[in-house]
Scaffold this motif. Structure first.
Motif, short mmCIF file in Angstrom:
data_model
loop_
_atom_site.label_atom_id
_atom_site.label_comp_id
_atom_site.label_asym_id
_atom_site.label_seq_id
_atom_site.Cartn_x
_atom_site.Cartn_y
_atom_site.Cartn_z
N VAL A 73 0.85 -1.19 0.00
CA VAL A 73 0.00 0.00 0.00
C VAL A 73 0.89 1.25 0.00
CG1 VAL A 73 -1.64 1.35 1.38
CG2 VAL A 73 -1.88 -1.15 1.24
N ALA A 74 0.60 2.20 -0.87
CA ALA A 74 1.29 3.48 -0.89
C ALA A 74 0.36 4.57 -0.37
CB ALA A 74 1.76 3.83 -2.30
N VAL A 75 0.80 5.29 0.65
CA VAL A 75 0.07 6.46 1.14
C VAL A 75 0.91 7.66 0.73
CG1 VAL A 75 -0.90 7.63 3.15
CG2 VAL A 75 -0.84 5.12 3.07
N HIS A 81 6.82 12.08 -11.49
CA HIS A 81 6.86 12.14 -12.94
C HIS A 81 6.31 10.85 -13.57
CE1 HIS A 81 8.45 15.94 -14.12
NE2 HIS A 81 9.65 15.80 -13.56
N ALA A 82 6.03 10.93 -14.86
CA ALA A 82 5.32 9.85 -15.55
C ALA A 82 6.09 8.53 -15.56
CB ALA A 82 4.99 10.27 -16.99
N GLU A 83 7.39 8.54 -15.87
CA GLU A 83 8.11 7.27 -15.97
C GLU A 83 8.27 6.58 -14.62
OE1 GLU A 83 10.11 3.90 -17.10
OE2 GLU A 83 8.77 5.25 -18.20
N PRO A 84 8.76 7.25 -13.57
CA PRO A 84 8.79 6.58 -12.27
C PRO A 84 7.40 6.21 -11.76
CG PRO A 84 9.45 8.88 -12.06
CD PRO A 84 9.42 8.56 -13.52
N ARG A 85 6.40 7.01 -12.10
CA ARG A 85 5.03 6.68 -11.72
C ARG A 85 4.61 5.34 -12.30
NH1 ARG A 85 1.59 11.44 -13.21
NH2 ARG A 85 1.87 10.70 -15.34
N ARG A 86 4.94 5.10 -13.56
CA ARG A 86 4.58 3.84 -14.19
C ARG A 86 5.20 2.65 -13.47
NH1 ARG A 86 7.01 0.40 -17.37
NH2 ARG A 86 8.89 1.71 -17.51
N VAL A 87 6.48 2.76 -13.13
CA VAL A 87 7.17 1.66 -12.46
C VAL A 87 6.68 1.50 -11.02
CG1 VAL A 87 9.42 0.72 -11.83
CG2 VAL A 87 9.18 2.06 -13.93
N PHE A 88 6.57 2.62 -10.31
CA PHE A 88 6.21 2.58 -8.89
C PHE A 88 4.84 1.96 -8.67
CE2 PHE A 88 4.41 4.66 -5.09
CZ PHE A 88 5.37 4.32 -4.15
N TYR A 89 3.82 2.43 -9.38
CA TYR A 89 2.46 1.94 -9.12
C TYR A 89 2.21 0.55 -9.69
CZ TYR A 89 1.35 6.37 -7.02
OH TYR A 89 1.34 7.47 -6.18
N SER A 90 3.09 0.08 -10.56
CA SER A 90 2.95 -1.30 -11.03
C SER A 90 3.24 -2.28 -9.90
CB SER A 90 3.90 -1.56 -12.21
OG SER A 90 5.26 -1.61 -11.78
N LYS A 91 3.88 -1.81 -8.84
CA LYS A 91 4.24 -2.67 -7.72
C LYS A 91 3.35 -2.46 -6.50
CE LYS A 91 9.09 -2.92 -9.19
NZ LYS A 91 9.13 -4.36 -9.46
N MET A 92 2.33 -1.61 -6.61
CA MET A 92 1.45 -1.33 -5.49
C MET A 92 0.09 -1.97 -5.70
SD MET A 92 3.38 0.39 -3.50
CE MET A 92 5.11 0.40 -4.00
N ASP A 93 -0.44 -2.55 -4.64
CA ASP A 93 -1.78 -3.16 -4.70
C ASP A 93 -2.88 -2.17 -4.37
OD1 ASP A 93 -1.08 -6.07 -5.17
OD2 ASP A 93 0.10 -5.67 -3.37
N ALA A 94 -2.55 -1.15 -3.60
CA ALA A 94 -3.53 -0.12 -3.25
C ALA A 94 -2.78 1.17 -2.96
CB ALA A 94 -4.35 -0.54 -2.03
N ALA A 95 -3.48 2.28 -3.12
CA ALA A 95 -2.90 3.59 -2.82
C ALA A 95 -3.99 4.50 -2.28
CB ALA A 95 -2.27 4.21 -4.07
N ASN A 96 -3.61 5.28 -1.27
CA ASN A 96 -4.43 6.42 -0.89
C ASN A 96 -3.63 7.66 -1.25
OD1 ASN A 96 -5.42 8.71 0.86
ND2 ASN A 96 -6.96 7.16 1.30
N VAL A 97 -4.18 8.46 -2.15
CA VAL A 97 -3.50 9.66 -2.62
C VAL A 97 -4.11 10.87 -1.91
CG1 VAL A 97 -3.02 11.14 -4.60
CG2 VAL A 97 -2.93 8.66 -4.84
N ASP A 98 -3.23 11.66 -1.33
CA ASP A 98 -3.63 12.85 -0.60
C ASP A 98 -3.79 14.01 -1.58
OD1 ASP A 98 -4.16 14.63 1.40
OD2 ASP A 98 -2.24 14.43 2.43
#
Length: 362
Positions: free
Chosen positions: A161-163, A169-186
């Motif tokens: 889970v990412a809080v 940025h777009a490229e790290p975002r693609r890699v980072f969220y591919s490894k997260m099952d859930a996220a709460n974005v503030d």
């Protein structure tokens, strides 16, 4: 250092050299440009020996077992426990930060514990946690460590889970969220003026992250907005945010409105009245959103989950304690059969409740 834990120098990703001799960090829209020895605004990414390094890999300000509802995630395995941890630093400059002692820390001896990704996954299993949350400060700035932990967790059947504030940025975002099952974005507010004046950042990249997570990944998404009296709590702004969520993400993405308390550089504002959260929830529901919650206040109705079809009570909550739980094994409403958006166990057992259990891993 008083902690006895040495600062790490883990190779950082997402940077490039500039013609003037500096290197630019390409992780987030800050685009920090660094001379040798300098750190980015986040403080934890530094140029050393002509390379970008992450100085907090494997290190933490503390580990704790929490209820998943505290992240807050109300539609991601309700009642389960989550192993929570953060590091230090942040890539936003929120004047109202509620975790400022961690996120604004410039002292590496705030990091009193350490763990390899494999040890973290093992500790989550030992503690009975279904998931691990990267929280307290923003995991975007320690993305390499968070992603390594996610890989180790997934290898052991533990979810991640990412809080986060979603400022990436777009490229790290693609890699980072591919490894997260859930996220709460503030989502800090819904005007560019608020973002720039109160956080030192910009609104557009966060909206892009929200759309990307929801439409381009399998990561479950929930959103939180901290309502600050007189700054981002007007009817017009709440209506605009709610309409945007409805039009760009759909009616069943959960939206949490939470209460501010005076802290850090914003001690001149009063705490958010509970009535403000109730009003915001009603506005968002009237705009067509189906799952709107209140947080940081005691509000049974605002914390509970209702069917998007027939409005039947499905999950009753008192703070983080789950009372009545009426979902079918398929995750549907027992009254009308409509499936509740989110991720739910086929069989609900007694919830973790309101406990908070510190864990030492080093």
């Amino acid at each position: 250092m008083s902690s006895g834990v040495a600062e790490s120098r883990h190779p950082g990703r997402w940077w490039h050299r500039l013609e003037d001799g500096r290197i630019q960090c390409d992780l987030c829209p800050r685009d920090c440009r660094l001379h040798e020895g300098q750190r980015g605004l986040c403080f934890v990414r530094q140029r050393i020996d002509d390379q970008m390094v992450l100085t907090t890999w494997g290190r933490s300000s503390g580990f704790c077992v929490d209820p998943i509802e505290k992240k807050p995630l109300n539609h991601f395995h309700p009642g389960s426990s989550v192993m929570s941890f953060g590091t230090a630093g942040c890539n936003l400059a929120c004047k109202f930060c509620q975790n400022w002692d961690i996120s604004k820390s410039r002292e590496m001896d705030r990091l009193m514990d350490e763990a390899t990704p494999e040890r973290l996954a093992e500790a989550a299993i030992e503690s009975g946690c279904r998931s691990v949350a990267f929280t307290y400060n923003d995991p975007v700035i320690f993305a390499e460590y968070a992603m390594d932990c996610a890989d180790a967790c997934h290898a052991r059947g533990v979810m991640t889970v990412a809080v986060t504030a979603g400022y990436i940025h777009a490229e790290p975002r693609r890699v980072f969220y591919s490894k997260m099952d859930a996220a709460n974005v503030d989502l800090k507010g819904f005007t560019e003026a608020f973002y720039f004046q109160q956080t030192g950042a910009h609104l557009a990249p966060v909206l892009e992250t929200l759309e990307y997570i929801h439409h381009e990944t399998d990561c479950w998404l929930e959103i939180t907005t901290l309502l600050i009296p007189g700054l981002n709590d007007s009817d017009d702004e709440i209506e605009a945010e709610s309409r945007w969520v409805l039009e760009h993400l759909g009616p069943e993405v959960p939206l949490h409105f939470t209460a501010f308390h005076p802290d850090y550089k914003m001690t001149d504002r009063p705490p958010t009245p509970p009535a403000t959260l109730t009003r915001a929830r009603r506005i968002a529901l009237d705009q067509g959103l189906k799952h709107v919650y209140t947080g940081n206040v005691h509000d049974g109705a605002g914390g509970s989950t209702y069917c998007a079809g027939c409005s039947a009570l499905l999950i009753e909550r008192d703070w983080y304690q789950i009372g009545d739980y009426r979902l079918t094994a398929e995750g549907g409403c027992p009254e009308c059969g409509r499936r509740l958006a989110g991720h739910f166990a086929a069989r609900f057992e007694r919830g973790f409740g309101r406990r908070r259990i510190p864990v030492r891993l080093a």
